[in-house]
Write an enzyme that holds these catalytic residues in place. Structure first.
Site, PDB file in Angstrom:
ATOM      1  N   ASP A 101       9.472   0.732   1.707  1.00 25.14           N
ATOM      2  CA  ASP A 101       9.926   1.869   0.915  1.00 25.14           C
ATOM      3  C   ASP A 101      11.408   1.793   0.605  1.00 25.14           C
ATOM      4  O   ASP A 101      12.206   1.315   1.417  1.00 25.14           O
ATOM      5  CB  ASP A 101       9.629   3.188   1.661  1.00 25.14           C
ATOM      6  CG  ASP A 101       8.148   3.412   1.833  1.00 25.14           C
ATOM      7  OD1 ASP A 101       7.410   3.204   0.861  1.00 25.14           O
ATOM      8  OD2 ASP A 101       7.723   3.789   2.946  1.00 25.14           O
ATOM      9  N   GLU A 136      -1.685  10.945  -3.281  1.00 18.87           N
ATOM     10  CA  GLU A 136      -1.289  10.023  -2.211  1.00 18.87           C
ATOM     11  C   GLU A 136      -0.393  10.800  -1.257  1.00 18.87           C
ATOM     12  O   GLU A 136       0.661  11.301  -1.650  1.00 18.87           O
ATOM     13  CB  GLU A 136      -0.529   8.814  -2.771  1.00 18.87           C
ATOM     14  CG  GLU A 136      -1.420   7.717  -3.279  1.00 18.87           C
ATOM     15  CD  GLU A 136      -0.630   6.475  -3.670  1.00 18.87           C
ATOM     16  OE1 GLU A 136       0.549   6.368  -3.285  1.00 18.87           O
ATOM     17  OE2 GLU A 136      -1.193   5.633  -4.375  1.00 18.87           O
TER      18      GLU A 136
END
Length: 263
Positions: A60, A49
Site C-alpha cells: 500500500d 472492498e
C-alpha cells in the site's frame, strides 16, 4: 452462486461495467466507517472492498498506510472489522463485500476459525496480497471450500508463463493492478491497460476489474471502457483523511461510479 457472481451476472444483463470502492475498516473511526460503508451502495458502488487494518501493509501507498494506522490507533481489530460487516448486513443482504488485507491476522486467528467467522459476518470474498499461488493450500482453497471467492491480483509484471498459474484457483473476479508499484502512485492509462485485460481474458473467463491509479470520473470511465469495471481506493480514502463529512465523500464516490457506469 456467491453474491459476487450474482452481481456480475446482473451487470452483464444490464450491459453495465462494475464500480468497486475500497475503504479501510475503522477509518477514521468505527461509527463513521460504518456510516460510509452503509452509504456506498446508494452512491452507485457495486462491490465493496473492505480493508483489514494491518501494521505492515507492504503493498500500500502512503494514503492507505495512514488509513490503516488511523484505524489501528482507534482500536480497530479483526473482530471489529467482521463486526462492521455484520452491522452492514443488517440492512443490506445483496451488496458483495470483499475483505482485502494481509495473511498475518488471518493466520493468527486460525484459517478455519477465520473463514467460519467471515462467512457468518457476510464477507463474500478475500484479497490477500501476500499469498502467492504457491501457497494456495494455506487459504485460497480452504476459502473456496467455505464458499468465499478468492480474488487474485495480476500485474504488469505477470508474464505469459506466470499468468495461468495465477489464474488457476482465482474466483469471483481478477483484480488487475494497472501500474507497477504501490497504491495511489500514478494514473492508470486505458491505452496501456486494454491489451493487458485482453491478455488475461485469453486465459480466464472471469471478469477483469482494474485498480490502482484511478482517481477521477474521467479515468474511471476510460479504464472501465477497456475492462469489466474499475476499483477506486486511495482517492476515496484521501477524502476521509481530509476530514470531509460522509455525505460529501459519498457524492464524490457517486461521481466516480457514474464515470465507470458511463463506460
Amino acid at each position: 452462486m456467491s453474491r459476487i457472481d450474482a452481481r456480475f451476472n446482473e451487470l452483464k444483463a444490464q450491459k453495465r461495467k462494475a464500480f468497486v470502492a475500497y475503504v479501510m475498516a475503522g477509518d477514521p473511526d468505527f461509527d463513521t466507517s460504518l456510516e460510509l460503508v452503509k452509504g456506498l451502495p446508494a452512491a452507485g458502488v457495486d462491490i465493496i472492498e473492505l480493508g483489514l487494518p494491518f501494521t505492515d501493509p507492504m503493498a500500500d501507498g502512503p494514503t492507505i498506510q495512514l488509513a490503516g494506522q488511523r484505524a489501528l490507533d482507534g482500536g480497530m481489530t479483526l473482530d471489529k472489522t467482521l463486526g462492521l460487516a455484520r452491522a452492514f448486513r443488517v440492512t443490506d443482504q445483496k451488496t458483495p463485500i470483499v475483505m482485502m488485507g494481509y495473511y498475518n491476522p488471518i493466520y493468527s486467528r486460525g484459517v478455519d476459525t477465520f473463514l467460519e467467522q467471515a462467512k457468518e459476518a457476510g464477507i463474500d470474498g478475500l484479497i490477500v496480497v501476500d499469498l502467492p499461488p504457491e501457497e494456495d493450500d494455506e487459504l485460497c482453497i480452504p476459502a473456496q471450500k467455505a464458499g468465499l471467492n478468492f480474488i487474485r491480483l495480476a500485474t504488469p509484471t505477470t508474464d505469459d508463463n506466470r499468468l495461468p498459474r495465477v489464474m488457476q484457483n482465482t474466483s469471483g473476479f481478477v483484480y488487475y493492478v494497472s501500474i507497477t508499484g504501490i497504491t495511489g502512485a500514478a494514473e492508470a492509462q486505458a491505452a496501456v491497460v486494454g491489451p493487458e485485460v485482453a491478455r488475461i481474458k485469453a486465459v480466464s473467463d472471469l471478469p477483469v476489474i482494474v485498480g490502482f491509479g484511478v482517481r477521477t470520473p474521467e479515468t474511471a470511465r476510460a479504464v472501465a471502457g477497456v475492462a469489466d469495471g474499475t476499483v477506486v481506493g486511495s482517492a476515496i480514502v484521501a477524502q476521509i483523511e481530509a476530514g470531509k463529512p460522509v455525505p460529501e465523500i459519498l457524492e464524490f464516490v457517486r461521481s466516480l461510479a457514474d464515470g465507470a457506469h458511463a463506460a
